[in-house]
Design a protein around this motif. Structure first.
Motif, short mmCIF file in Angstrom:
data_model
loop_
_atom_site.label_atom_id
_atom_site.label_comp_id
_atom_site.label_asym_id
_atom_site.label_seq_id
_atom_site.Cartn_x
_atom_site.Cartn_y
_atom_site.Cartn_z
N TYR A 104 0.83 -1.21 0.00
CA TYR A 104 0.00 0.00 0.00
C TYR A 104 0.86 1.25 0.00
O TYR A 104 0.61 2.19 -0.76
N ARG A 105 1.86 1.29 0.84
CA ARG A 105 2.72 2.47 0.90
C ARG A 105 3.40 2.74 -0.44
O ARG A 105 3.50 3.89 -0.89
N PHE A 106 3.85 1.67 -1.10
CA PHE A 106 4.54 1.87 -2.38
C PHE A 106 3.58 2.39 -3.43
O PHE A 106 3.91 3.29 -4.21
N LEU A 107 2.37 1.83 -3.46
CA LEU A 107 1.38 2.32 -4.44
C LEU A 107 1.07 3.79 -4.19
O LEU A 107 1.08 4.61 -5.12
N LYS A 108 0.81 4.12 -2.93
CA LYS A 108 0.42 5.49 -2.58
C LYS A 108 1.54 6.48 -2.85
O LYS A 108 1.29 7.58 -3.37
N GLU A 109 2.76 6.12 -2.51
CA GLU A 109 3.87 7.07 -2.57
C GLU A 109 4.58 7.13 -3.91
O GLU A 109 5.22 8.13 -4.23
N HIS A 110 4.45 6.06 -4.72
CA HIS A 110 5.25 5.99 -5.95
C HIS A 110 4.45 5.73 -7.22
O HIS A 110 4.81 6.23 -8.28
N CYS A 111 3.38 4.94 -7.14
CA CYS A 111 2.63 4.59 -8.35
C CYS A 111 1.60 5.66 -8.71
O CYS A 111 1.22 5.78 -9.88
N LEU A 112 1.14 6.39 -7.73
CA LEU A 112 0.16 7.46 -7.98
C LEU A 112 0.86 8.75 -8.39
O LEU A 112 1.88 9.12 -7.82
N ASP A 113 0.28 9.41 -9.38
CA ASP A 113 0.77 10.73 -9.80
C ASP A 113 0.08 11.78 -8.93
O ASP A 113 -1.09 12.12 -9.14
N GLY A 114 0.80 12.29 -7.94
CA GLY A 114 0.22 13.23 -7.00
C GLY A 114 -0.13 14.57 -7.61
O GLY A 114 -0.94 15.31 -7.07
N GLN A 115 0.47 14.88 -8.76
CA GLN A 115 0.23 16.18 -9.38
C GLN A 115 -0.96 16.16 -10.33
O GLN A 115 -1.86 17.00 -10.26
N VAL A 123 7.12 2.15 -12.61
CA VAL A 123 8.12 3.02 -11.99
C VAL A 123 9.45 2.28 -11.96
O VAL A 123 9.51 1.06 -12.13
N THR A 124 10.52 3.01 -11.72
CA THR A 124 11.83 2.39 -11.62
C THR A 124 11.91 1.57 -10.32
O THR A 124 11.05 1.67 -9.45
N TYR A 125 12.98 0.81 -10.20
CA TYR A 125 13.13 -0.04 -9.02
C TYR A 125 13.12 0.76 -7.72
O TYR A 125 12.70 0.25 -6.67
N ASP A 126 13.55 2.03 -7.80
CA ASP A 126 13.56 2.86 -6.60
C ASP A 126 12.41 3.87 -6.57
O ASP A 126 12.44 4.86 -5.85
N GLY A 127 11.39 3.60 -7.38
CA GLY A 127 10.14 4.32 -7.23
C GLY A 127 9.96 5.60 -7.99
O GLY A 127 9.05 6.38 -7.69
N LYS A 128 10.74 5.84 -9.03
CA LYS A 128 10.57 7.04 -9.86
C LYS A 128 9.73 6.70 -11.09
O LYS A 128 9.80 5.59 -11.60
N PRO A 129 8.94 7.65 -11.61
CA PRO A 129 8.13 7.35 -12.80
C PRO A 129 9.00 6.82 -13.93
O PRO A 129 10.04 7.40 -14.25
#
Length: 414
Positions: A104-115, A123-129
């Motif tokens: 859940y944390r990974f989806l919320k913090e990295h998979c969602l486009d907050g803007q 996303v990349t292995y370290d969570g960047k688009p």
């Protein structure tokens, strides 16, 4: 030695012996499914938890080597979130909470486009688009996962995120003909290559609609969301009027923008999956009018898949222009177990549906499930159960959603 798990020569067509039928009637399928879930699937996916960068590793080859720097598909992460959330609920195992929370944390913090809103493709292995495509399919699976996580955890933030993604779908991805599919980061149209196959470029697909339906069913189940209820009825109308082909007793698969079919293709796995997911949607919706409308359609799909695709104790993949694809795909086998069992539960006198479900489960155990230490399921086998050792065990599409759901559904139904 992977050769040890290959099927013997002379595997017979799907006409089980009388002793086999009697044995299968006596076996406790629910207990077998629980054991498979607890001892096979859960340990495997727990082992892919990325403690350093979050989420779960995105790729494992056929030999079991993990690429820790592979891109992380957002569909894969959503399906893993769904898997651990539901396993937590079904097994009443609080030890699974940390894995669901982690996903859940990974989806919320990295998979969602907050803007701009919406879910990325990867996303990349370290969570960047990485791939910033906003596909309706991705939005749907995130809703599905977030709804289940809310049901397991009671976290109201997860439910609000699911509803926000529903708003994204309805505002950005819907028009007079139905659900648009591939959109760029700003929700402008893009080529739908990710959900198109068989030499066509589809504007719309049966597959994406099915998973929006599935997601809205779960959102309705956990929250009573009225928009989801309205749209479930709309989608069933579309299935009945545009996607289901009564003359060919199947669903059409790929469509142009105006919902005209693009290819002569019968997807056996999607048809049997659609049958039980539509039944599930109707059950959650509780609408007798739509139950009466859709019951003949789901029954027709079940019967035709049984008669045309069930052979050699397993289910063929698809039929394009009259030519069968004989590969036994992992997800097709899993969905056929649930689909045929569901068909039998509706009409118990059709015992052959139950026998088919149990027969395919035997095939899965013998040939699709990887017997090697620490293995999960092979991507596919041939019709005689010989695995394709060139296909990866984990990648953006290869996940614990179909086989995990099979176990949990059969635990409830067995």
């Amino acid at each position: 030695d992977v050769s040890l798990i290959c099927a013997p020569k002379g595997l017979h067509p799907s006409v089980p012996s009388r002793s086999d039928l009697n044995r299968r009637k006596e076996m406790n399928v629910a207990e077998e499914m629980r054991e498979h879930l607890e001892k096979k699937l859960l340990p495997f996916w727990k082992g892919l938890k990325d403690q350093e960068h979050g989420g779960f590793y995105g790729f494992m080859d056929t030999t079991g080597n993990v690429d820790k720097q592979a891109a992380k598909g957002c569909i894969l992460n959503s399906r893993i979130l769904w898997f651990f959330s539901n396993a937590w609920m079904v097994l009443q195992d609080q030890g699974l909470k940390e894995y669901a929370d982690h996903a859940y944390r990974f989806l919320k913090e990295h998979c969602l486009d907050g803007q701009r809103g919406g879910v990325y493709w990867s996303v990349t292995y370290d969570g960047k688009p990485e791939d910033t495509t906003k596909h309706t399919y991705n939005q749907a699976f995130a809703i599905y996962a977030l709804s289940s996580y809310y049901a397991a955890s009671g976290d109201g933030e997860a439910l609000e995120l699911a509803r926000e993604l529903q708003r994204v779908i309805e505002i950005k991805c819907f028009d007079e003909y139905g659900y648009k599919e591939a959109l760029d980061i700003d929700f402008q149209p893009a080529d739908n290559d990710k959900l198109s196959e068989n030499g066509v470029m589809a504007d719309r697909t049966m597959n994406t609609l099915l998973h929006v339906f599935e997601a809205y069913t779960e959102l309705l189940r956990v929250s009573g969301d009225e928009t989801a209820a309205v749209k479930l009825r709309w989608m069933m109308d579309l299935i009945a009027e545009k996607i289901y082909n009564p003359d060919l007793h199947r669903q059409e698969v790929f469509f142009d923008n105006d919902m005209n079919s693009l290819i002569d293709l019968h997807s056996y796995g999607h048809d049997i999956e659609t049958a039980w997911l539509v039944d599930r949607g109707i059950s959650v919706l509780g609408d007798p009018v739509y139950k009466a409308k859709m019951a003949p359609i789901t029954a027709d799909l079940e019967q035709n898949v049984y008669e045309t695709a069930y052979s050699n104790h397993s289910l063929k993949n698809e039929c394009e222009r009259g030519v069968d694809d004989e590969w036994r795909i992992w997800w097709v086998q899993a969905e056929s177990v649930v689909g045929f069992y569901n068909a039998w539960q509706k009409v118990p006198e059709k015992e052959y549906f139950r026998e088919a479900a149990l027969d395919i489960w035997e095939f899965i155990k013998k040939y699709v499930a990887d017997a090697r230490e620490g293995g999960e399921w092979y991507w596919r086998t041939d019709e005689n159960g010989r695995p394709d050792l060139d296909k990866p065990i984990v990648e953006p599409w290869k996940c614990p959603y179909h086989n995990g759901r099979m176990c949990m559904e059969m635990m409830k139904r067995g």
